[in-house]
Design a protein around this motif. Sequence first.
Motif, PDB file in Angstrom:
ATOM      1  N   VAL A  17       0.839  -1.199   0.000  1.00 63.23           N
ATOM      2  CA  VAL A  17       0.000   0.000   0.000  1.00 63.23           C
ATOM      3  C   VAL A  17       0.878   1.256   0.000  1.00 63.23           C
ATOM      4  N   PRO A  77       5.809   1.758   5.736  1.00 60.92           N
ATOM      5  CA  PRO A  77       4.811   1.130   6.598  1.00 60.92           C
ATOM      6  C   PRO A  77       5.163   1.373   8.068  1.00 60.92           C
ATOM      7  N   PRO A 113      -3.188   0.837   8.158  1.00 58.03           N
ATOM      8  CA  PRO A 113      -4.605   0.441   8.197  1.00 58.03           C
ATOM      9  C   PRO A 113      -5.375   1.129   9.320  1.00 58.03           C
TER      10      PRO A 113
HETATM   11  C1  LIG Z   1       5.241  -7.267  11.527  1.00 58.27           C
HETATM   12  C2  LIG Z   1       4.104  -6.316  11.303  1.00 58.27           C
HETATM   13  C3  LIG Z   1       3.813  -5.371  12.270  1.00 58.27           C
HETATM   14  C4  LIG Z   1       2.793  -4.446  12.045  1.00 58.27           C
HETATM   15  N1  LIG Z   1       2.568  -3.472  12.984  1.00 58.27           N
HETATM   16  C5  LIG Z   1       1.675  -2.471  12.694  1.00 58.27           C
HETATM   17  C6  LIG Z   1       1.535  -1.345  13.578  1.00 58.27           C
HETATM   18  O1  LIG Z   1       2.173  -1.239  14.595  1.00 58.27           O
HETATM   19  N2  LIG Z   1       0.675  -0.361  13.216  1.00 58.27           N
HETATM   20  C7  LIG Z   1      -0.069  -0.427  12.048  1.00 58.27           C
HETATM   21  O2  LIG Z   1      -0.816   0.500  11.749  1.00 58.27           O
HETATM   22  N3  LIG Z   1       0.043  -1.492  11.200  1.00 58.27           N
HETATM   23  C8  LIG Z   1       0.892  -2.504  11.495  1.00 58.27           C
HETATM   24  N4  LIG Z   1       1.041  -3.558  10.645  1.00 58.27           N
HETATM   25  C9  LIG Z   1       0.183  -3.615   9.459  1.00 58.27           C
HETATM   26  C10 LIG Z   1       0.826  -2.878   8.303  1.00 58.27           C
HETATM   27  O3  LIG Z   1       0.613  -1.498   8.463  1.00 58.27           O
HETATM   28  C11 LIG Z   1       0.193  -3.345   7.000  1.00 58.27           C
HETATM   29  O4  LIG Z   1       0.499  -4.715   6.817  1.00 58.27           O
HETATM   30  C12 LIG Z   1       0.640  -2.533   5.820  1.00 58.27           C
HETATM   31  O5  LIG Z   1      -0.140  -2.913   4.709  1.00 58.27           O
HETATM   32  C13 LIG Z   1       2.106  -2.768   5.502  1.00 58.27           C
HETATM   33  O6  LIG Z   1       2.532  -1.868   4.510  1.00 58.27           O
HETATM   34  P1  LIG Z   1       2.684  -2.291   2.954  1.00 58.27           P
HETATM   35  O7  LIG Z   1       1.253  -2.593   2.464  1.00 58.27           O
HETATM   36  O8  LIG Z   1       3.234  -1.082   2.301  1.00 58.27           O
HETATM   37  O9  LIG Z   1       3.548  -3.494   2.881  1.00 58.27           O
HETATM   38  C14 LIG Z   1       2.027  -4.503  10.851  1.00 58.27           C
HETATM   39  C15 LIG Z   1       2.333  -5.495   9.899  1.00 58.27           C
HETATM   40  C16 LIG Z   1       3.350  -6.384  10.108  1.00 58.27           C
HETATM   41  C17 LIG Z   1       3.693  -7.395   9.042  1.00 58.27           C
END
Ligand SMILES: Cc1cc2nc3c(=O)[nH]c(=O)nc-3n(C[C@H](O)[C@H](O)[C@H](O)COP(=O)(O)O)c2cc1C
Length: 179
Positions: A17, A77, A113
């Motif tokens: 995203v 992210p 998210p």
């Molecule tokens: C290991 C891990 C930890 C995460 N921790 C958070 C968090 O602390 N806060 C949050 O809003 N989303 C968290 N997420 C969800 C990510 O924001 C979400 O998967 C996002 O789509 C990742 O970015 P990308 O789509 O650019 O890969 C986490 C996801 C993963 C895999």
Amino acid sequence: MTKNVLAIVGSLRAGSVNRATARAAAALAPDDVSLTILPIADVPLYNGDVEDRGLPESVVALHEAVSSADGVIFFTPEYNSSLPAVTKNIIDWLSRPPHALQATPVAAVATTPGGRAGAGVLGHLEPILDHMQGVVRFDSHGIGGYPGKLDEDGELADPDTRAELAAWLGRFAESLDAA
Ligand SMILES: Cc1cc2nc3c(=O)[nH]c(=O)nc-3n(C[C@H](O)[C@H](O)[C@H](O)COP(=O)(O)O)c2cc1C
């Protein structure tokens, strides 16, 4: 004159995203800004032994792209209320010689998210950027609640979110003139 802005996305997954936000930013940037997403999948984890043997090609390319950019935006992210290793790894390489960031305007955009719009990652990333030699940090931008803001192709489609991103990009572009 066209301002050359580099986008570095701190996610390696195909459906990222944050990469979708970077693509939207490339389309929404002011006419005099060219925003390019730098491929970073080949940049290895920082290792002092590797550095001592000579910088890998991908790290040389990273430094060269950053040194020729008028500005850099990290699209990151949030992981566990902080930075993903991918984002931090790029920063760690950039903090090492040849110090490609020379009075370079740098900013961060986080797409998450949840409703906190990346407050966790941005709150950790900002002091790290402030600590880096050669960085002139611009205000961050957060986008929360992304599941309701994407179209069926995974692109950032919400009109208000796009308008806010475009306005933020306009302010960032203005800061490049002052730099
Ligand atoms: C290991 C891990 C930890 C995460 N921790 C958070 C968090 O602390 N806060 C949050 O809003 N989303 C968290 N997420 C969800 C990510 O924001 C979400 O998967 C996002 O789509 C990742 O970015 P990308 O789509 O650019 O890969 C986490 C996801 C993963 C895999």
